[in-house]
Design an enzyme around this catalytic site. Structure first.
Site, PDB file in Angstrom:
ATOM      1  CB  SER A 104      -5.117  -1.680  -1.796  1.00  0.00           C
ATOM      2  OG  SER A 104      -4.944  -1.561  -0.403  1.00  0.00           O
ATOM      3  CD  GLU A 110      -3.242  -9.459   2.735  1.00  0.00           C
ATOM      4  OE1 GLU A 110      -3.452  -8.339   3.251  1.00  0.00           O
ATOM      5  OE2 GLU A 110      -2.366  -9.666   1.886  1.00  0.00           O
ATOM      6  CB  THR A 133      -0.934   0.001   1.230  1.00  0.00           C
ATOM      7  OG1 THR A 133      -1.700  -1.204   1.231  1.00  0.00           O
ATOM      8  CG2 THR A 133      -1.861   1.191   1.209  1.00  0.00           C
TER       9      THR A 133
END
Length: 202
Positions: A72, A181, A66
């Protein structure tokens, strides 16, 4: 320690940590989100160099994607690494990085092909490298015990042996591992919601 590669073991640890009531103990970031960049993408030399410390807990991990201007959005990444022949030269910054202050080894995504939106490569950046600086701990609404901060790279020389996989394949690697994730986040959120519900019901 059994050598069994089954994500369900990690799921149990994540769920029990949420039930215990300390979501700031961010072990799943270390074990489930960043360690696979070494175990699944690292070469034999990188695995031999980094994994013993990762497993023992002496080497704390972070991943830096980021950015202040792009969030992002990987295609909008501005942090850049230039191939200088015997090393890569890294310049740029990252923000909202979990484990930013505590980390000893950071997986850093950087643009290596300015002409391609997805021309990104991944690198291992180690604590103590010249040009690697950390910002102050950011204020957050929750997870107070888990450090989140900015990272800065100023003419940082990355040895060629710290490139992860092939140059320019970073976007593909991120796509491969970011799915886990999101799965980790879903497991943690569901477990925390269940724990809150159970406490409320009692």
């Amino acid at each position: 320690g059994t050598g069994v590669d089954d994500f369900r073991f990690e799921q149990v640890i994540i769920e029990e940590n949420m039930r215990h009531g300390d979501p700031g103990f961010y072990i799943h970031l270390h074990s489930d989100l960043v360690a696979p960049y070494i175990s699944k993408l690292g070469n034999e030399e990188q695995q031999a160099r980094f994994m013993p410390g990762v497993v023992s807990g002496e080497t704390i991990l972070a991943v830096a994607m980021t950015e202040p201007s792009a969030g992002s959005d990987l295609a909008g990444m501005r942090t850049r690494a230039v191939d200088m022949g015997d090393h890569w030269l890294l310049n740029g910054s990252k923000t909202y990085i979990s484990n930013a202050i505590l980390s000893d080894l950071v997986v850093v995504a950087a643009r290596t092909d300015p002409d391609k939106p997805h021309g990104i490569s991944l690198f291992f950046v180690e604590r103590g490298m010249d040009g690697f600086e950390r910002g102050g701990k950011l204020a957050k609404m929750g997870l107070k015990s888990q450090d989140t901060a900015e990272l800065f790279f100023n003419d940082l020389r990355i040895p060629r042996e710290n490139l992860i996989g092939e140059p320019g394949h970073g976007f593909r690697y991120l796509q491969r591992l970011l799915a886990q994730e999101r799965l980790v986040a879903a497991i943690a959120c569901l477990a925390a919601a269940q724990a809150a519900f159970d406490l409320t019901l009692d």
